[in-house]
Design a protein around this motif. Structure first.
Motif, PDB file in Angstrom:
ATOM      1  N   TYR A   1       0.389  -1.067  -0.136  1.00 17.61           N
ATOM      2  CA  TYR A   1       0.029  -0.152   0.040  1.00 17.61           C
ATOM      3  C   TYR A   1       0.493   1.338  -0.065  1.00 17.61           C
ATOM      4  CZ  TYR A   1      -4.557  -2.524   0.822  1.00 17.61           C
ATOM      5  OH  TYR A   1      -5.199  -3.439   0.866  1.00 17.61           O
ATOM      6  N   ILE A   2       1.589   1.065   0.906  1.00 17.03           N
ATOM      7  CA  ILE A   2       2.810   2.021   0.977  1.00 17.03           C
ATOM      8  C   ILE A   2       3.552   2.797  -0.088  1.00 17.03           C
ATOM      9  CG2 ILE A   2       5.126   3.264   2.022  1.00 17.03           C
ATOM     10  CD1 ILE A   2       3.922   2.417   4.258  1.00 17.03           C
ATOM     11  N   LEU A   3       4.071   1.515  -0.953  1.00 17.88           N
ATOM     12  CA  LEU A   3       4.761   1.596  -2.482  1.00 17.88           C
ATOM     13  C   LEU A   3       3.712   1.849  -3.402  1.00 17.88           C
ATOM     14  CD1 LEU A   3       7.199  -1.203  -2.340  1.00 17.88           C
ATOM     15  CD2 LEU A   3       7.547   0.575  -2.029  1.00 17.88           C
ATOM     16  N   GLN A   4       2.498   1.949  -3.383  1.00 17.60           N
ATOM     17  CA  GLN A   4       1.799   2.255  -4.504  1.00 17.60           C
ATOM     18  C   GLN A   4       0.506   3.706  -3.693  1.00 17.60           C
ATOM     19  OE1 GLN A   4      -0.625  -0.894  -4.048  1.00 17.60           O
ATOM     20  NE2 GLN A   4      -0.075  -2.646  -5.581  1.00 17.60           N
ATOM     21  N   ASN A   5       1.324   3.856  -2.770  1.00 20.01           N
ATOM     22  CA  ASN A   5       1.166   5.465  -2.347  1.00 20.01           C
ATOM     23  C   ASN A   5      -0.940   5.779  -1.896  1.00 20.01           C
ATOM     24  OD1 ASN A   5       1.869   8.397  -1.167  1.00 20.01           O
ATOM     25  ND2 ASN A   5       0.951   9.018  -3.777  1.00 20.01           N
ATOM     26  N   VAL A   6      -1.362   4.646  -1.654  1.00 21.34           N
ATOM     27  CA  VAL A   6      -2.239   4.607  -0.679  1.00 21.34           C
ATOM     28  C   VAL A   6      -2.942   5.795   0.083  1.00 21.34           C
ATOM     29  CG1 VAL A   6      -2.839   2.207  -1.912  1.00 21.34           C
ATOM     30  CG2 VAL A   6      -2.350   2.839   0.481  1.00 21.34           C
ATOM     31  N   LEU A   7      -3.315   6.109   0.875  1.00 21.93           N
ATOM     32  CA  LEU A   7      -4.386   7.271   1.908  1.00 21.93           C
ATOM     33  C   LEU A   7      -4.021   6.629   2.506  1.00 21.93           C
ATOM     34  CD1 LEU A   7      -7.956   8.576   0.180  1.00 21.93           C
ATOM     35  CD2 LEU A   7      -5.524   9.457  -0.065  1.00 21.93           C
ATOM     36  N   PRO A   8      -3.403   7.422   3.638  1.00 21.41           N
ATOM     37  CA  PRO A   8      -3.788   6.536   5.273  1.00 21.41           C
ATOM     38  C   PRO A   8      -4.422   6.325   5.651  1.00 21.41           C
ATOM     39  CG  PRO A   8      -2.289   8.531   4.611  1.00 21.41           C
ATOM     40  CD  PRO A   8      -3.018   8.581   3.027  1.00 21.41           C
ATOM     41  N   SER A   9      -5.856   6.510   4.922  1.00 26.12           N
ATOM     42  CA  SER A   9      -6.696   5.783   5.883  1.00 26.12           C
ATOM     43  C   SER A   9      -7.227   4.471   5.502  1.00 26.12           C
ATOM     44  CB  SER A   9      -8.231   6.813   5.479  1.00 26.12           C
ATOM     45  OG  SER A   9      -8.524   6.205   4.040  1.00 26.12           O
ATOM     46  N   GLU A  10      -6.114   3.667   4.131  1.00 24.70           N
ATOM     47  CA  GLU A  10      -6.603   2.328   3.930  1.00 24.70           C
ATOM     48  C   GLU A  10      -5.132   1.601   4.542  1.00 24.70           C
ATOM     49  OE1 GLU A  10      -8.202   1.003   1.802  1.00 24.70           O
ATOM     50  OE2 GLU A  10      -9.215   3.457   1.167  1.00 24.70           O
ATOM     51  N   LEU A  11      -4.536   2.740   5.393  1.00 26.47           N
ATOM     52  CA  LEU A  11      -3.271   1.399   6.597  1.00 26.47           C
ATOM     53  C   LEU A  11      -4.053   1.257   7.140  1.00 26.47           C
ATOM     54  CD1 LEU A  11      -0.210   3.227   5.334  1.00 26.47           C
ATOM     55  CD2 LEU A  11      -0.819   0.701   5.085  1.00 26.47           C
ATOM     56  N   ARG A  12      -3.577   0.062   7.948  1.00 26.83           N
ATOM     57  CA  ARG A  12      -4.084   0.026   9.727  1.00 26.83           C
ATOM     58  C   ARG A  12      -2.758  -0.828  10.431  1.00 26.83           C
ATOM     59  NH1 ARG A  12      -6.006  -4.888  11.460  1.00 26.83           N
ATOM     60  NH2 ARG A  12      -7.021  -6.024  10.801  1.00 26.83           N
ATOM     61  N   SER A  13      -2.186  -0.744  11.568  1.00 21.66           N
ATOM     62  CA  SER A  13      -1.672  -1.325  11.956  1.00 21.66           C
ATOM     63  C   SER A  13      -2.283  -3.069  11.866  1.00 21.66           C
ATOM     64  CB  SER A  13      -0.832  -0.936  13.343  1.00 21.66           C
ATOM     65  OG  SER A  13      -2.266  -0.920  14.371  1.00 21.66           O
ATOM     66  N   ALA A  14      -0.595  -3.861  12.370  1.00 22.06           N
ATOM     67  CA  ALA A  14      -1.492  -5.203  12.992  1.00 22.06           C
ATOM     68  C   ALA A  14      -1.950  -5.024  14.402  1.00 22.06           C
ATOM     69  CB  ALA A  14       0.273  -6.166  12.700  1.00 22.06           C
ATOM     70  N   SER A  15      -3.423  -6.019  14.153  1.00 20.72           N
ATOM     71  CA  SER A  15      -4.879  -5.902  14.689  1.00 20.72           C
ATOM     72  C   SER A  15      -3.382  -7.174  16.335  1.00 20.72           C
ATOM     73  CB  SER A  15      -5.342  -6.803  15.296  1.00 20.72           C
ATOM     74  OG  SER A  15      -6.583  -6.315  13.965  1.00 20.72           O
ATOM     75  N   GLY A  16      -2.461  -5.831  17.841  1.00 23.99           N
ATOM     76  CA  GLY A  16      -2.397  -6.602  18.442  1.00 23.99           C
ATOM     77  C   GLY A  16      -2.960  -8.092  19.568  1.00 23.99           C
ATOM     78  N   GLY A  17      -2.070  -8.752  20.449  1.00 29.34           N
ATOM     79  CA  GLY A  17      -3.157  -9.624  20.961  1.00 29.34           C
ATOM     80  C   GLY A  17      -2.520 -10.653  21.297  1.00 29.34           C
ATOM     81  N   LEU A  18      -1.077 -11.120  22.343  1.00 27.74           N
ATOM     82  CA  LEU A  18      -0.262 -12.008  22.608  1.00 27.74           C
ATOM     83  C   LEU A  18      -1.447 -12.823  22.614  1.00 27.74           C
ATOM     84  CD1 LEU A  18       1.981 -10.255  24.427  1.00 27.74           C
ATOM     85  CD2 LEU A  18       1.995 -10.336  22.025  1.00 27.74           C
TER      86      LEU A  18
END
Length: 248
Positions: free
Chosen positions: A207-224
């Motif tokens: 997504y970053i290399l394709q320069n998508v909007l930040p709204s399309e990105l999300r962090s990996a969901s936490g939870g050990l």
């Protein structure tokens, strides 16, 4: 390094030399030229590794002007750029700088926050940067213990809290800092499951290399300790490599 990366499953590597006035005199133009030269050599050697441009950019008074004028560059010429703060002292007005860059449409990715020694007493700064929209990239070797217990602790903590967007190699050489990512991806999968680990090394990097909007990105969901999902093969991994000032 390119051969090691390909053998590890990496197909796309961001070449991210440092840019720091008076120390690393790299520029957008010189980085592009060096990448083109290296890409030619890889083709001649039959090494199937795709290179994209980037830089690990240090804070400077002229940063915003340099970025807007094209003197420094984002990852694959995108709105996203790697931001490396000082390792041992939190710079003044770091948050103000990050917020101003986001407001201007230039999106910072904080590199290896888990390895910054000042994270020990000022983790709330990382939390606020994350909440404001700064992307977080941890080094794969931190997650596997290559940098010691403290970086591993903070890497695992950030993953558990869901504050990590990217996992990268931060490679410098073929021995101490090799361009390997598979073992770190597997470590992330053990903590979060394969789908979320995939997000760190494939989905978000693309997504970053394709320069998508930040709204399309999300962090990996936490939870050990979540239930392990079935293994997902991956086509591309993201590697950020460096060898001092003129890096790959």
């Amino acid at each position: 390094m390119a051969r090691l990366a390909v053998a590890d499953g990496i197909e796309v590597m961001a070449c991210t030399p440092h840019i720091m006035a008076g120390v690393y005199s790299n520029s957008a133009a010189s980085i592009r030229a060096d990448i083109a030269t290296l890409a030619d050599q890889l083709r001649l050697a039959g090494i199937p590794l795709q290179l994209v441009s980037g830089a690990d950019i240090h804070l400077s008074p002229s940063f915003a002007v340099d970025f807007a004028s094209g003197l420094v560059l984002g990852l694959n010429e995108s709105r996203y750029f790697l931001l490396e703060p000082p390792h041992h002292v939190m710079p003044p007005r770091l948050e103000d700088f990050a917020f101003a860059m986001i407001a201007a449409g230039h999106h910072p990715i904080l590199t290896h926050p888990e390895r910054l020694t000042w994270i020990e007493g000022q983790y709330e700064v990382v939390e606020r940067l994350y909440a404001a929209g700064v992307l977080m990239q941890i080094t794969g070797g931190s997650l596997t213990g290559r940098f010691g217990r403290r970086p591993q602790y903070w890497a695992e903590k950030m993953l558990a809290e869901g504050r990590v967007h990217l996992l990268a190699t931060d490679a410098h050489d073929t021995r101490k800092r090799p361009p390997l990512l598979a073992e770190a991806r597997d470590a992330a999968a053990r903590l979060l499951g394969n789908e979320e680990a995939q997000r760190l090394v494939v989905t978000n990097p693309l997504y970053i290399l394709q320069n998508v909007l930040p709204s399309e990105l999300r962090s990996a969901s936490g939870g050990l300790g979540r239930e392990q999902k079935s293994f997902l093969g991956w086509l591309r991994q993201f590697g950020g490599g460096r060898t001092r000032g003129k890096d790959i």
